[in-house]
Design a protein around this motif. Structure first.
Motif, short mmCIF file in Angstrom:
data_model
loop_
_atom_site.label_atom_id
_atom_site.label_comp_id
_atom_site.label_asym_id
_atom_site.label_seq_id
_atom_site.Cartn_x
_atom_site.Cartn_y
_atom_site.Cartn_z
N LEU A 95 4.53 11.11 12.26
CA LEU A 95 3.66 11.15 12.96
C LEU A 95 2.65 9.94 12.48
O LEU A 95 2.19 9.09 13.30
N THR A 96 1.95 10.13 11.44
CA THR A 96 1.02 9.18 10.73
C THR A 96 1.73 7.74 10.54
O THR A 96 0.91 6.80 11.07
N TRP A 97 2.91 7.80 10.25
CA TRP A 97 3.57 6.21 10.26
C TRP A 97 3.75 5.70 11.65
O TRP A 97 3.43 4.63 11.73
N LEU A 98 4.06 6.45 12.46
CA LEU A 98 4.03 6.02 14.07
C LEU A 98 2.63 5.51 14.50
O LEU A 98 2.65 4.21 14.98
N ASP A 104 0.93 -1.35 -0.08
CA ASP A 104 -0.04 -0.03 -0.03
C ASP A 104 1.00 1.25 0.03
O ASP A 104 1.54 1.57 1.02
N LEU A 105 0.98 1.84 -0.92
CA LEU A 105 1.85 3.15 -1.13
C LEU A 105 1.04 4.42 -0.85
O LEU A 105 -0.07 4.72 -1.36
N GLY A 106 1.63 5.10 0.42
CA GLY A 106 0.77 5.97 1.07
C GLY A 106 -0.22 5.25 2.11
O GLY A 106 -1.50 5.77 1.93
N ALA A 107 0.22 4.52 2.81
CA ALA A 107 -0.68 3.82 3.67
C ALA A 107 -1.47 4.59 4.73
O ALA A 107 -2.31 3.86 5.49
N GLY A 108 -1.10 5.60 5.15
CA GLY A 108 -1.62 6.46 6.14
C GLY A 108 -1.60 5.71 7.45
O GLY A 108 -0.52 5.27 7.96
N LEU A 109 -2.69 5.35 8.13
CA LEU A 109 -2.64 4.77 9.52
C LEU A 109 -2.83 3.10 9.22
O LEU A 109 -3.18 2.36 10.38
N GLY A 110 -2.90 2.79 8.14
CA GLY A 110 -3.12 1.41 7.72
C GLY A 110 -4.30 0.91 7.69
O GLY A 110 -4.62 -0.52 7.89
N SER A 111 -5.33 1.73 7.39
CA SER A 111 -6.62 1.47 7.52
C SER A 111 -7.13 0.44 6.38
O SER A 111 -8.11 -0.17 6.51
N VAL A 112 -6.42 0.11 5.25
CA VAL A 112 -6.54 -1.00 4.55
C VAL A 112 -5.90 -2.45 4.96
O VAL A 112 -6.23 -3.36 4.69
#
Length: 248
Positions: free
Chosen positions: A158-161, A129-137
Motif C-alpha cells: 500500500l505504501t508503494w502504491l 532510494d532503498l526503502g523509499a516509502g512514499l517517495g518523500s525524497v
C-alpha cells in the motif's frame, strides 16, 4: 534467537511466571483469578525481564503495556474481523517493520534539500532510494535535478502504491515494488537509505560488493557499525538528522 522471537520469549516467560504463582494461590482459596491485577503483574514482570536482559527502552515499554492493553481491548468485545482487517492494513503499510525490522520513516524536505547538495553535478546521475516509502525524497530531488534519474524501492504494497501515484508525471522518477536486498546497485552513483540500525551492517556489505568505485552511499540517522564515514552532514532540522556518507 532472532530479536522477534526473543521478545516473544520474554513475554511468554512473564506470563508463565505470574500464572504459575497466581493460579495455585487463588485455586487453593477457591477464588477466581482477578484478571485486572494479573495482567498488571504480567506487565510488571515482562518489564523487569526486559530491563534485566537490557532490551532497548521501547521494548521495555511495549512489554510493560502489552498484557494490560490486550486485556483492556478484550473487555470491549470487538468483533474479531476488525482485528484481522487492522492486521492486514498494517501488513500492507508497514511490511518492512514486520519482515526486516525497518519501520516506515519519512524523510523530510530539509533532508531532501541536504541530499540535493550532496549529489554529484554530472548529468545522467543515477540515484536509488532503498526503502523509499512514499517517495518523500525522490520527488523533490527529481524536481531539483531533471538531468538525473531517481529510483525508489519499497516492499510494503500500500505504501508503494501511494508513492507510485504521487510520483506520476515525473519522467525521471520511478518507484518500484520489491526487496532492497534484490535491488542491483552496480549502475548507481548514489544509494540512499533511511532504515534502522538492524540491517546496516549487511546493507554495507551489499553496497561494497555491488557499488562501483567512486559511488556514494548515504544513510539517514543510522551509521554503519564499526565503519568510519567519510563525512557526516548535519541537516539542521527538528529531528537533528544526520546523514552518514560513505565513499565506495
Amino acid at each position: 534467537m532472532s530479536p522477534p522471537l526473543r521478545q516473544l520469549a520474554l513475554q511468554f516467560a512473564a506470563v508463565v511466571a505470574v500464572l504459575s504463582l497466581a493460579w495455585p494461590y487463588y485455586g487453593i482459596r477457591g477464588e477466581a483469578l482477578p484478571w485486572a491485577g494479573v495482567v498488571l503483574a504480567i506487565g510488571a514482570a515482562a518489564f523487569l525481564l526486559a530491563a534485566l536482559t537490557r532490551q532497548p527502552w521501547w521494548w521495555q515499554t511495549m512489554h510493560a503495556l502489552f498484557a494490560p492493553l490486550a486485556w483492556a481491548v478484550a473487555q470491549l468485545q470487538i468483533d474479531p474481523g476488525w482485528f484481522l482487517a487492522a492486521a492486514i492494513l498494517l501488513l500492507l503499510v508497514y511490511r518492512g517493520a514486520l519482515s526486516g525490522q525497518v519501520p516506515l520513516y519519512l524523510s523530510n524536505r530539509e533532508t531532501a534539500d541536504a541530499l540535493a547538495e550532496l549529489l554529484p553535478a554530472h548529468p545522467g546521475l543515477r540515484v536509488v532510494d532503498l526503502g523509499a516509502g512514499l517517495g518523500s525524497v525522490l520527488r523533490p530531488l527529481a524536481a531539483a535535478r531533471p538531468d538525473a534519474h531517481f529510483v525508489g524501492v519499497e516492499n510494503a504494497p500500500l505504501t508503494w502504491l501511494a508513492g507510485r501515484l504521487l510520483c506520476l508525471g515525473r519522467r525521471n522518477c520511478e518507484l518500484r515494488w520489491g526487496s532492497l536486498w534484490q535491488t542491483p546497485l552496480a549502475d548507481c552513483d548514489v544509494v540512499y537509505a533511511f532504515l534502522s540500525p538492524v540491517p546496516m551492517a549487511a546493507l554495507w556489505e551489499k553496497a561494497k560488493a555491488e557499488m562501483k568505485p567512486g559511488s556514494l552511499f548515504i544513510s539517514n540517522s543510522f551509521p554503519v557499525p564499526t565503519v568510519e564515514p567519510n563525512a557526516i552532514v548535519e541537516v539542521g532540522d527538528g529531528r537533528a538528522t544526520r546523514l552518514y556518507c560513505y565513499r565506495r
